[in-house]
Write an enzyme that holds these catalytic residues in place. Sequence first.
Site, PDB file in Angstrom:
ATOM      1  N   ALA A   1     -43.894 -16.217   4.681  1.00 59.32           N
ATOM      2  CA  ALA A   1     -44.795 -15.068   4.521  1.00 59.32           C
ATOM      3  C   ALA A   1     -46.270 -15.482   4.610  1.00 59.32           C
ATOM      4  CB  ALA A   1     -44.530 -14.365   3.188  1.00 59.32           C
TER       5      ALA A   1
ATOM      6  N   SER B   1     -43.969 -17.209  -2.244  1.00 51.41           N
ATOM      7  CA  SER B   1     -44.019 -16.334  -1.073  1.00 51.41           C
ATOM      8  C   SER B   1     -42.612 -16.198  -0.526  1.00 51.41           C
ATOM      9  CB  SER B   1     -44.891 -16.954   0.021  1.00 51.41           C
ATOM     10  OG  SER B   1     -44.190 -17.968   0.708  1.00 51.41           O
ATOM     11  N   ASP B   2     -42.284 -15.070   0.053  1.00 47.24           N
ATOM     12  CA  ASP B   2     -41.041 -15.010   0.808  1.00 47.24           C
ATOM     13  C   ASP B   2     -41.184 -16.009   1.958  1.00 47.24           C
ATOM     14  OD1 ASP B   2     -38.539 -14.337   1.757  1.00 47.24           O
ATOM     15  OD2 ASP B   2     -38.836 -12.197   1.479  1.00 47.24           O
ATOM     16  N   CYS B   3     -40.053 -16.400   2.557  1.00 49.01           N
ATOM     17  CA  CYS B   3     -40.104 -17.575   3.432  1.00 49.01           C
ATOM     18  C   CYS B   3     -40.905 -17.323   4.713  1.00 49.01           C
ATOM     19  CB  CYS B   3     -38.694 -18.056   3.704  1.00 49.01           C
ATOM     20  SG  CYS B   3     -37.973 -18.616   2.143  1.00 49.01           S
TER      21      CYS B   3
ATOM     22  N   CYS C   1     -43.550 -12.631  -3.755  1.00 48.78           N
ATOM     23  CA  CYS C   1     -44.313 -11.627  -3.015  1.00 48.78           C
ATOM     24  C   CYS C   1     -43.678 -11.426  -1.639  1.00 48.78           C
ATOM     25  CB  CYS C   1     -45.791 -11.983  -2.929  1.00 48.78           C
ATOM     26  SG  CYS C   1     -46.180 -13.673  -2.462  1.00 48.78           S
TER      27      CYS C   1
END
Length: 778
Positions: free
Chosen positions: A302, A298-300, A265
């Site tokens: 996020a 999650s993107d880092c 995401c």
Amino acid sequence: MGHPIITNSKFIVTFISVLLFLRTESTEPPFSCDSSNSNTSSFPFCNNSLPTSQRVNDLVSRLTVDEKILQLVNGAPEIPRLGISAYEWWSEGLHGVSRHGKGTFFNGTIKAATQFPQIILTASTFDENLWYRIAQAIGKETRAVYNAGQLKGMTLWAPNINIFRDPRWGRGQETPGEDPMVVGKYGVAYVRGLQGDSFEGGKLKDGHLQTSACCKHFIAQDMDTWNNFSRYTFDAHVLKQDLADSYEPSFKNCVEQGKVSSVMCAYNLVNGIPNCANFDLLTTTARGKWGLQGYIVSDCDAVAIMYTHQGYAKEPEDAVAATLRAGMDVNCGSHLKKYTKSALEKQKIQESDIDRALHNLFSVRMRLGLFNGDPRKLEYGDISAAEVCSQEHRALALEAARNGIVLLKNSDRLLPLSKMKTTSLAVIGPKANDSEVLLGNYEGYPCKNVTLLQGLQGYVENITYHPGCDFTNCTYAAIDEAVVIAKKADYVVLVMGLDQTLEREKLDRTELGLPGMQERLVTAIAEAASKPVIVVLMCGGPVDVTFAKDNQNIGDILWVGYPGEGGAATALAEIISVNTIQVKGEITGHLDPKEFNKIPMNDMRMRPVSTNGYPGRTYRFYNGPKVFEFGYGLSYTNYSYSFASVSKNQLHFKNPKVNKSTEHGSVLNIAVSNFGLEVCNNAMITVKVAVKNGGEMAGKHPVLLFLRHSNTVDEVPRKTLIGFKSVNLEAGANTHVTFDVKPCEHFTRANRDGILVIDEGKYFFLVGDEEYPVTVFV
Ligand SMILES: *[C@@H]1O[C@H](CO)[C@@H](O)[C@H](O)[C@H]1NC(C)=O
Ligand SMILES: *[C@@H]1O[C@H](CO)[C@@H](O)[C@H](O)[C@H]1NC(C)=O
Ligand SMILES: *[C@@H]1O[C@H](CO)[C@@H](O)[C@H](O)[C@H]1NC(C)=O
Ligand SMILES: *[C@@H]1O[C@H](CO)[C@@H](O)[C@H](O)[C@H]1NC(C)=O
Ligand SMILES: *[C@@H]1O[C@H](CO)[C@@H](O)[C@H](O)[C@H]1NC(C)=O
Ligand SMILES: *[C@@H]1O[C@H](CO)[C@@H](O)[C@H](O)[C@H]1NC(C)=O
Ligand SMILES: *[C@@H]1O[C@H](CO)[C@@H](O)[C@H](O)[C@H]1NC(C)=O
Ligand SMILES: *[C@@H]1O[C@H](CO)[C@@H](O)[C@H](O)[C@H]1NC(C)=O
Ligand SMILES: *[C@@H]1O[C@H](CO)[C@@H](O)[C@H](O)[C@H]1NC(C)=O
Ligand SMILES: *[C@@H]1O[C@H](CO)[C@@H](O)[C@H](O)[C@H]1NC(C)=O
């Protein structure tokens, strides 16, 4: 002063144990359920004969709350009492085993891995089978690196399947371009190759994964930084209509057909909700409607930014609750490690929310074969270091570069040059003798370190080189010096364009032309040179080269993307020199003129708004001027097309029980959901295209079939790619290419409610300049 003599015994012990530690770490890949440890190998979760879900239930039931919480972040620690190894979720593999991410290290036996061209170039081959074979090779190399003990996780966060919506996007280079179908097909081929599935799909044994792929960034993330907007806080206003027929399709394909084992995401919000906190998106759509089996990451950072930057979470624990409840499973970052305990204590989540996530996470680790004892004794266990940088894989990288490079201009058939050996060449360009630039971003260490200049030097003995500019941004150009060199040479090759200092993650472009003084340099040299010059355009995002297109002194424009390691240099040299090698690619985007820069990048609307001059986006909708059309690409030979047969020229989609609609002045249409499988199958059209190679050279060539509606209203795509296939043709030979057109898929577009509809009226199939009419009745 002499050297201090160390006699401290504590130091020596530490030194020895560090040595031992290093030795084990560089040879032993991490895995759980070691059969030599009888204390732990008898747990039911270690029993490979039990169903995965039962094994995971057993495993999770044995964990304490504190142990559980630590598993919710990318760096998951080991749990020695249960014989569970550490796991690093974050590895990258966009176009080769990457040095980015946290999972890989190249300080052991394996020092490099095959670096294929950057995706935007590979995509322009329009060859699904090639995409698949590349991913298969990367999957194999990943296993080899793991088997050699240099990889702490086999979950690769690739492919990037956001469509390339805006030409300024710094990460457009990572994507397969702007067409949702191409991007979707690329994603499916890539996932199947990486995960060890067959090209056709559906053969993944018991869900067993060679490596795990991840389709990112879910969803509508295609801007990093523009003016005051940043991906971390950007609230993308996305219409349901655009979501349904532009932003979502590639993800839907990736999950449904590719059976990807992960989705990431994205940072941004969509219509007010951060993607990683969007239950509708993650749970209802991805898991529910599409059937995702795998984990959502999650993107880092996020999760943290929902509290620190987005103001979406009032307390840190609200971000924990929002994401776990939405269906996210693992946090790249540390927010969940820090705040999950307090979220439990504050009763913002329940332990079952954590268990749900852990179930998805451990399932994927099990499917990778990491809970069955030493994986080197199991399937994929014999993939050795010799498979990395193998001759076969490097040849594949060369094939991709050869087939992906696009010829945009070739006046008077200047190329291919003959008698290269005896020619003298001036090569000018700031990055022509740089090997790094060829790789693009998310790169790894290449097997072979070669520059474009060195590639050409393999074919031409007499080359003079000059960088021309100070840097790629070309704030200073040594025009006079370069002109002197150019004047003396028989031919001039100008290597111009961009690099990662001008387009990359966190850096979108601010202009669409060549940077700095590059254009002036090219024009001056073209003016001075004895023959028309050859411009090699190296870039991921499109660059407006109208000046070169229109300049008679510029004979050729070759777009090379970021062509990858070693082979890339050979590919370019061959294309320029050897007249048996064809240029084959066609661009997967259209090229906007510089003026497009006035369109706000944060405007997510795909469709034009004729009343206020908004031109829309991507070749499907954009109605402004273009430098080159989507799918444009010349060849050294001459292909011609005709429609050999089309099985139907009328389609009847009538259903008296359903109202037709003419929403917003659009054409009369009907929702495709009103028609079952039978109607849809009966509507299928077989389109047979005759292709002739009318030139004097054999070649491989992608044939693109488009559909356009005769009525050009803003709602309806101007044209849509509905099929593509490559053909291999000898000089003078003919063949047929058959496309199965599925009207319930290919003739649809979304209405403003995000529902797929079929418009009535006259359509045309298009191939090259040929058109074939077909009429739809609703
Ligand atoms: C290689 O690098 C990794 C990650 O930094 C480190 O953990 C490991 O100890 C290193 N191994 C060797 C042999 O230097
Ligand atoms: C197994 O458990 C026993 C008792 O706790 C312990 O002494 C032994 O070291 C353990 N073996 C391994 C391989 O961990
Ligand atoms: C593993 O599970 C199977 C199926 O339930 C069972 O027959 C077998 O005994 C188990 N093996 C071990 C070592 O517990
Ligand atoms: C961007 O932010 C700066 C500083 O907050 C502000 O001065 C400027 O007006 C903003 N620019 C735009 C285009 O919104
Ligand atoms: C090109 O780069 C290589 C490696 O850095 C260097 O050895 C070589 O001299 C350079 N060639 C020219 C013509 O500058
Ligand atoms: C190739 O070698 C040069 C000189 O040793 C080095 O500077 C460069 O980083 C290398 N390129 C790559 C892509 O590893
Ligand atoms: C041009 O690029 C160089 C090297 O990347 C950088 O140091 C310099 O600041 C850039 N100049 C401008 C005007 O951006
Ligand atoms: C190489 O080319 C230059 C022109 O670029 C020419 O002046 C020179 O004589 C050539 N050298 C040889 C050995 O042919
Ligand atoms: C290709 O064919 C067209 C039409 O037959 C012709 O006009 C054109 O000159 C040919 N071009 C080349 C490069 O052979
Ligand atoms: C079709 O439209 C009519 C008139 O607007 C309406 O009364 C009827 O309920 C609609 N039927 C369906 C199936 O939507």
